[in-house]
Write a protein that holds these residues in place. Structure first.
Motif, PDB file in Angstrom:
ATOM      1  N   CYS A 121       0.846  -1.190   0.000  1.00 54.18           N
ATOM      2  CA  CYS A 121       0.000   0.000   0.000  1.00 54.18           C
ATOM      3  C   CYS A 121       0.882   1.241   0.000  1.00 54.18           C
ATOM      4  CB  CYS A 121      -0.969   0.006   1.168  1.00 54.18           C
ATOM      5  SG  CYS A 121      -0.230   0.313   2.759  1.00 54.18           S
ATOM      6  N   CYS A 122       0.337   2.295  -0.570  1.00 54.69           N
ATOM      7  CA  CYS A 122       1.051   3.569  -0.674  1.00 54.69           C
ATOM      8  C   CYS A 122       1.275   4.129   0.729  1.00 54.69           C
ATOM      9  CB  CYS A 122       0.226   4.542  -1.507  1.00 54.69           C
ATOM     10  SG  CYS A 122       0.928   6.187  -1.609  1.00 54.69           S
ATOM     11  N   THR A 165      -3.465   3.589  -0.770  1.00 50.23           N
ATOM     12  CA  THR A 165      -4.112   2.818  -1.825  1.00 50.23           C
ATOM     13  C   THR A 165      -3.313   1.546  -2.103  1.00 50.23           C
ATOM     14  OG1 THR A 165      -5.081   2.924  -4.037  1.00 50.23           O
ATOM     15  CG2 THR A 165      -2.930   3.921  -3.784  1.00 50.23           C
ATOM     16  N   THR A 166      -3.996   0.531  -2.630  1.00 54.18           N
ATOM     17  CA  THR A 166      -3.319  -0.730  -2.942  1.00 54.18           C
ATOM     18  C   THR A 166      -3.250  -0.992  -4.443  1.00 54.18           C
ATOM     19  OG1 THR A 166      -5.399  -1.928  -2.693  1.00 54.18           O
ATOM     20  CG2 THR A 166      -3.955  -1.799  -0.757  1.00 54.18           C
ATOM     21  N   LYS A 167      -3.936  -0.172  -5.224  1.00 54.42           N
ATOM     22  CA  LYS A 167      -3.939  -0.374  -6.678  1.00 54.42           C
ATOM     23  C   LYS A 167      -3.341   0.840  -7.368  1.00 54.42           C
ATOM     24  CE  LYS A 167      -7.932  -3.374  -6.886  1.00 54.42           C
ATOM     25  NZ  LYS A 167      -9.263  -3.582  -7.454  1.00 54.42           N
ATOM     26  N   THR A 168      -2.359   0.595  -8.216  1.00 54.26           N
ATOM     27  CA  THR A 168      -1.718   1.655  -8.989  1.00 54.26           C
ATOM     28  C   THR A 168      -1.052   1.026 -10.203  1.00 54.26           C
ATOM     29  OG1 THR A 168      -0.121   3.459  -8.934  1.00 54.26           O
ATOM     30  CG2 THR A 168       0.419   1.526  -7.629  1.00 54.26           C
ATOM     31  N   TRP A 211       4.452   1.716  -9.173  1.00 52.07           N
ATOM     32  CA  TRP A 211       4.920   2.100  -7.843  1.00 52.07           C
ATOM     33  C   TRP A 211       6.156   2.947  -7.991  1.00 52.07           C
ATOM     34  CZ3 TRP A 211       1.911   1.503  -3.779  1.00 52.07           C
ATOM     35  CH2 TRP A 211       0.910   0.547  -3.835  1.00 52.07           C
ATOM     36  N   LYS A 250       9.716   2.184  -4.410  1.00 51.36           N
ATOM     37  CA  LYS A 250       8.395   1.569  -4.578  1.00 51.36           C
ATOM     38  C   LYS A 250       7.527   1.688  -3.333  1.00 51.36           C
ATOM     39  CE  LYS A 250       9.976  -1.588  -8.128  1.00 51.36           C
ATOM     40  NZ  LYS A 250      10.040  -2.943  -8.602  1.00 51.36           N
ATOM     41  N   CYS A 298       2.358   5.299  -4.531  1.00 50.38           N
ATOM     42  CA  CYS A 298       1.597   4.998  -5.740  1.00 50.38           C
ATOM     43  C   CYS A 298       2.010   6.001  -6.821  1.00 50.38           C
ATOM     44  CB  CYS A 298       0.097   5.068  -5.474  1.00 50.38           C
ATOM     45  SG  CYS A 298      -0.535   6.720  -5.140  1.00 50.38           S
ATOM     46  N   ASN A 299       1.530   5.799  -8.022  1.00 53.13           N
ATOM     47  CA  ASN A 299       1.912   6.649  -9.136  1.00 53.13           C
ATOM     48  C   ASN A 299       1.587   8.123  -8.858  1.00 53.13           C
ATOM     49  OD1 ASN A 299       2.930   7.039 -11.760  1.00 53.13           O
ATOM     50  ND2 ASN A 299       0.862   7.197 -12.541  1.00 53.13           N
ATOM     51  N   CYS A 335       0.905   9.797  -5.982  1.00 57.19           N
ATOM     52  CA  CYS A 335       1.666  10.370  -4.863  1.00 57.19           C
ATOM     53  C   CYS A 335       3.144  10.510  -5.210  1.00 57.19           C
ATOM     54  CB  CYS A 335       1.500   9.516  -3.615  1.00 57.19           C
ATOM     55  SG  CYS A 335      -0.181   9.556  -2.951  1.00 57.19           S
TER      56      CYS A 335
END
Length: 91
Positions: free
Chosen positions: A14-15, A20-23, A26, A34, A37-38, A40
């Protein structure tokens, strides 16, 4: 017979900023590679100055012709080109 119980642990990345867990990608951040997220990661990169930005000096020639020549010289060159294309000769 003893039954072995397999516990499946699912570790989701997670970010570190928005959690978030989906991106799609990373990115590296203050917590390491990594860790963001993209979105952030892009926001983080814009906030901090580039590594070599302070030490960079402009080298080479500028590609902008209008910037290199004073305004009168550019206009004179344009008039001369138009005259030459019409066949007029200035002495």
């Amino acid at each position: 017979m003893e039954k072995e119980v397999l516990i499946k642990l699912e570790i989701k990345k997670c970010c570190s900023d928005c959690k978030t867990t989906k991106t799609p990608l990373w990115r590296s951040g203050p917590s390491g590679p990594k860790s963001l997220c993209n979105a952030c990661g892009i926001r983080h990169r814009k906030k901090r100055p580039a590594k070599n930005d302070a030490n960079k000096k402009k080298k080479g020639k500028s590609r902008n012709v209008m910037q290199m020549n004073p305004r009168g010289e550019v206009e004179r060159a344009a008039l001369l080109l138009m005259a030459l294309s019409c066949g007029a000769v200035f002495v």
